[in-house]
Scaffold this motif. Structure first.
Motif, PDB file in Angstrom:
ATOM      1  N   THR A 195       0.847  -1.187   0.000  1.00 54.35           N
ATOM      2  CA  THR A 195       0.000   0.000   0.000  1.00 54.35           C
ATOM      3  C   THR A 195       0.890   1.248   0.000  1.00 54.35           C
ATOM      4  O   THR A 195       2.108   1.153   0.079  1.00 54.35           O
ATOM      5  N   GLY A 196       0.256   2.398  -0.054  1.00 57.84           N
ATOM      6  CA  GLY A 196       1.003   3.641  -0.155  1.00 57.84           C
ATOM      7  C   GLY A 196       1.016   4.133  -1.590  1.00 57.84           C
ATOM      8  O   GLY A 196       0.268   3.647  -2.450  1.00 57.84           O
ATOM      9  N   THR A 197       1.883   5.083  -1.857  1.00 58.56           N
ATOM     10  CA  THR A 197       1.959   5.704  -3.179  1.00 58.56           C
ATOM     11  C   THR A 197       3.357   5.531  -3.754  1.00 58.56           C
ATOM     12  O   THR A 197       4.351   5.757  -3.060  1.00 58.56           O
ATOM     13  N   ALA A 198       3.408   5.125  -5.023  1.00 60.68           N
ATOM     14  CA  ALA A 198       4.682   5.037  -5.740  1.00 60.68           C
ATOM     15  C   ALA A 198       4.436   5.455  -7.172  1.00 60.68           C
ATOM     16  O   ALA A 198       3.673   4.798  -7.893  1.00 60.68           O
ATOM     17  N   SER A 199       5.051   6.542  -7.582  1.00 58.29           N
ATOM     18  CA  SER A 199       4.871   7.015  -8.958  1.00 58.29           C
ATOM     19  C   SER A 199       6.223   7.133  -9.641  1.00 58.29           C
ATOM     20  O   SER A 199       7.220   7.512  -9.017  1.00 58.29           O
ATOM     21  N   PHE A 200       6.227   6.789 -10.918  1.00 58.58           N
ATOM     22  CA  PHE A 200       7.426   6.917 -11.742  1.00 58.58           C
ATOM     23  C   PHE A 200       7.085   7.818 -12.914  1.00 58.58           C
ATOM     24  O   PHE A 200       6.249   7.466 -13.761  1.00 58.58           O
ATOM     25  N   ASP A 201       7.693   8.992 -12.934  1.00 56.04           N
ATOM     26  CA  ASP A 201       7.424   9.980 -13.981  1.00 56.04           C
ATOM     27  C   ASP A 201       5.927  10.227 -14.118  1.00 56.04           C
ATOM     28  O   ASP A 201       5.390  10.330 -15.223  1.00 56.04           O
ATOM     29  N   GLY A 202       5.264  10.301 -12.974  1.00 58.69           N
ATOM     30  CA  GLY A 202       3.840  10.593 -12.960  1.00 58.69           C
ATOM     31  C   GLY A 202       2.931   9.395 -13.114  1.00 58.69           C
ATOM     32  O   GLY A 202       1.706   9.528 -13.002  1.00 58.69           O
ATOM     33  N   VAL A 203       3.486   8.212 -13.366  1.00 57.55           N
ATOM     34  CA  VAL A 203       2.687   6.994 -13.536  1.00 57.55           C
ATOM     35  C   VAL A 203       2.597   6.264 -12.203  1.00 57.55           C
ATOM     36  O   VAL A 203       3.621   6.011 -11.554  1.00 57.55           O
ATOM     37  N   ASP A 204       1.386   5.916 -11.784  1.00 56.32           N
ATOM     38  CA  ASP A 204       1.177   5.181 -10.545  1.00 56.32           C
ATOM     39  C   ASP A 204       1.613   3.730 -10.749  1.00 56.32           C
ATOM     40  O   ASP A 204       0.965   2.967 -11.457  1.00 56.32           O
ATOM     41  N   LEU A 205       2.722   3.349 -10.123  1.00 58.63           N
ATOM     42  CA  LEU A 205       3.263   2.010 -10.328  1.00 58.63           C
ATOM     43  C   LEU A 205       2.333   0.924  -9.805  1.00 58.63           C
ATOM     44  O   LEU A 205       2.290  -0.182 -10.342  1.00 58.63           O
ATOM     45  N   PHE A 206       1.573   1.226  -8.765  1.00 50.39           N
ATOM     46  CA  PHE A 206       0.730   0.198  -8.148  1.00 50.39           C
ATOM     47  C   PHE A 206      -0.584  -0.001  -8.890  1.00 50.39           C
ATOM     48  O   PHE A 206      -1.321  -0.940  -8.591  1.00 50.39           O
ATOM     49  N   SER A 207      -0.882   0.875  -9.840  1.00 52.43           N
ATOM     50  CA  SER A 207      -2.107   0.696 -10.624  1.00 52.43           C
ATOM     51  C   SER A 207      -1.858  -0.108 -11.907  1.00 52.43           C
ATOM     52  O   SER A 207      -2.799  -0.451 -12.615  1.00 52.43           O
ATOM     53  N   LEU A 208      -0.583  -0.414 -12.193  1.00 55.23           N
ATOM     54  CA  LEU A 208      -0.245  -1.132 -13.414  1.00 55.23           C
ATOM     55  C   LEU A 208      -0.587  -2.614 -13.297  1.00 55.23           C
ATOM     56  O   LEU A 208      -0.512  -3.201 -12.214  1.00 55.23           O
ATOM     57  N   SER A 209      -0.949  -3.207 -14.408  1.00 59.92           N
ATOM     58  CA  SER A 209      -1.149  -4.647 -14.440  1.00 59.92           C
ATOM     59  C   SER A 209       0.212  -5.344 -14.394  1.00 59.92           C
ATOM     60  O   SER A 209       1.258  -4.713 -14.571  1.00 59.92           O
ATOM     61  N   ARG A 210       0.191  -6.648 -14.168  1.00 57.90           N
ATOM     62  CA  ARG A 210       1.446  -7.394 -14.121  1.00 57.90           C
ATOM     63  C   ARG A 210       2.193  -7.270 -15.447  1.00 57.90           C
ATOM     64  O   ARG A 210       3.419  -7.124 -15.463  1.00 57.90           O
ATOM     65  N   GLU A 211       1.476  -7.305 -16.554  1.00 54.81           N
ATOM     66  CA  GLU A 211       2.119  -7.191 -17.861  1.00 54.81           C
ATOM     67  C   GLU A 211       2.710  -5.806 -18.062  1.00 54.81           C
ATOM     68  O   GLU A 211       3.802  -5.654 -18.617  1.00 54.81           O
ATOM     69  N   GLU A 212       1.990  -4.772 -17.612  1.00 55.36           N
ATOM     70  CA  GLU A 212       2.503  -3.402 -17.737  1.00 55.36           C
ATOM     71  C   GLU A 212       3.744  -3.205 -16.874  1.00 55.36           C
ATOM     72  O   GLU A 212       4.692  -2.526 -17.300  1.00 55.36           O
ATOM     73  N   ARG A 213       3.747  -3.795 -15.681  1.00 55.86           N
ATOM     74  CA  ARG A 213       4.943  -3.705 -14.840  1.00 55.86           C
ATOM     75  C   ARG A 213       6.112  -4.420 -15.498  1.00 55.86           C
ATOM     76  O   ARG A 213       7.256  -3.948 -15.457  1.00 55.86           O
TER      77      ARG A 213
END
Length: 337
Positions: A71-89
């Motif tokens: 949980t928490g917030t993690a963004s990379f260049d404005g993209v929310d890393l935790f909202s990505l699908s496994r394939e997107e990650r």
């Protein structure tokens, strides 16, 4: 903490919990840090403080274990890393984010030659002709200081030294020109000469490729030499975040000051016994109440034992301490009450 729009990587309140089946263990409780473009940030602390788990979570590797909750917030260049699908990650790993792990001999596959492992990493990002693949692999090995490229490409990991294997690992991470390199104690088990070469290499590659680096280390000397910012973790949370000059000349958190006191002096009389931070890192399965550092802290009060301090600005640092070192007079007043 408000989001920093200039940050390439922005972690705010990252929490990672492990469900053991009997209890839920907080491995990371509040990792908060920023890495800006072209910057080296050193993440320091004793073993067990949550540094490696934080880096692996940024890469999306922790989330592969179903027992883990993030949980928490993690963004990379404005993209929310935790909202990505496994394939997107998976697509982001290697393209934008790459990682160099500890113990290169255990990270490289022992049954494949170096060329096969580099080729696999390269093909995940782009398709080239056979000749172009060889040229690209030779080029990246040269960039990391390996000049007998054909011999190394044809070798198995066990045929190379530890320092050479670590260079291969860095070369593999650089194949796709990532924007952020996470290096998890990349000089572990290497002799001091090779350590210096690897760290100098990372700094040079960062400058040449305009790349950001999050360097996990327990060595404050490494942080002094390389870091643009130093983030100190203890028991799974960020306790201090500052530029190196502020950390080394005016540390605010007693834990940071304790780590610095453990560094052997280079001049003057040699102490008969090196200082040490008393006690051991708090066990994440049985954290004390309040500030996790208070059982080891000479400045602790009842407030420290009852409430965990927030991470807030104190002087040139951000620190999580009720009685930061620059407020010694306030501490003295409190202690007389």
């Amino acid at each position: 903490m408000t989001t920093d729009e200039s940050a390439l990587l922005d972690l705010d309140g990252l929490r990672v919990e492990l469900d053991t089946g009997r209890t839920v263990v907080p491995l990371v409780r509040d990792a908060t840090l920023r890495v800006r473009a072209g910057e080296i940030v050193c993440l320091v602390g004793e073993s067990g403080s949550g540094k490696s788990v934080t880096a692996r979570t940024v890469m999306g590797l922790t989330q592969l274990d179903e027992r883990m909750t993030v949980t928490g917030t993690a963004s990379f260049d404005g993209v929310d890393l935790f909202s990505l699908s496994r394939e997107e990650r998976r697509e982001m790993r290697g393209r934008d984010l790459s990682m160099v792990f500890q113990e290169p001999l255990s990270s490289l596959d022992p049954v494949y030659r170096v060329r096969s492992q580099l080729r696999e990493a390269l093909r995940r990002r782009e398709r080239l002709s056979t000749r172009a693949e060889w040229d690209r692999m030779r080029q990246v090995l040269l960039e990391v200081g390996i000049h007998d490229t054909d011999r190394v490409l044809g070798s198995y990991p066990h045929q190379l030294s530890g320092g050479m294997c670590q260079r291969v690992m860095i070369a593999m991470a650089l194949l796709s020109r990532p924007r952020l390199l996470l290096a998890d104690e990349p000089t572990t088990a290497l002799d001091v000469t090779v350590q210096a070469q690897i760290l100098e290499l990372l700094d040079r590659l960062r400058r040449e490729n305009d790349m950001s680096v999050l360097l996990v280390t327990h060595d404050m000397g490494v942080a002094a030499d390389l870091a643009d910012r130093v983030v100190v973790m203890y028991a799974g949370r960020t306790v201090e975040d500052a530029d190196p000059l502020s950390v080394f000349t005016a540390a605010e958190h007693p834990y940071t000051a304790g780590l610095l006191a453990c560094i052997p002096p280079m001049t003057g009389e040699r102490p008969p016994v090196l200082p040490a931070v008393p006690g051991t890192v708090a066990d994440p399965s049985g954290l004390p109440s309040g500030c996790a550092f208070h059982p080891r802290c000479p400045r602790a009060t009842e407030q420290c034992a009852s409430a965990d301090p927030p991470l807030e600005h104190v002087g040139a640092s951000r620190t999580a301490c009720w009685y930061p070192l620059s407020r010694a007079s306030e501490f003295a007043t409190e202690g007389t009450r």
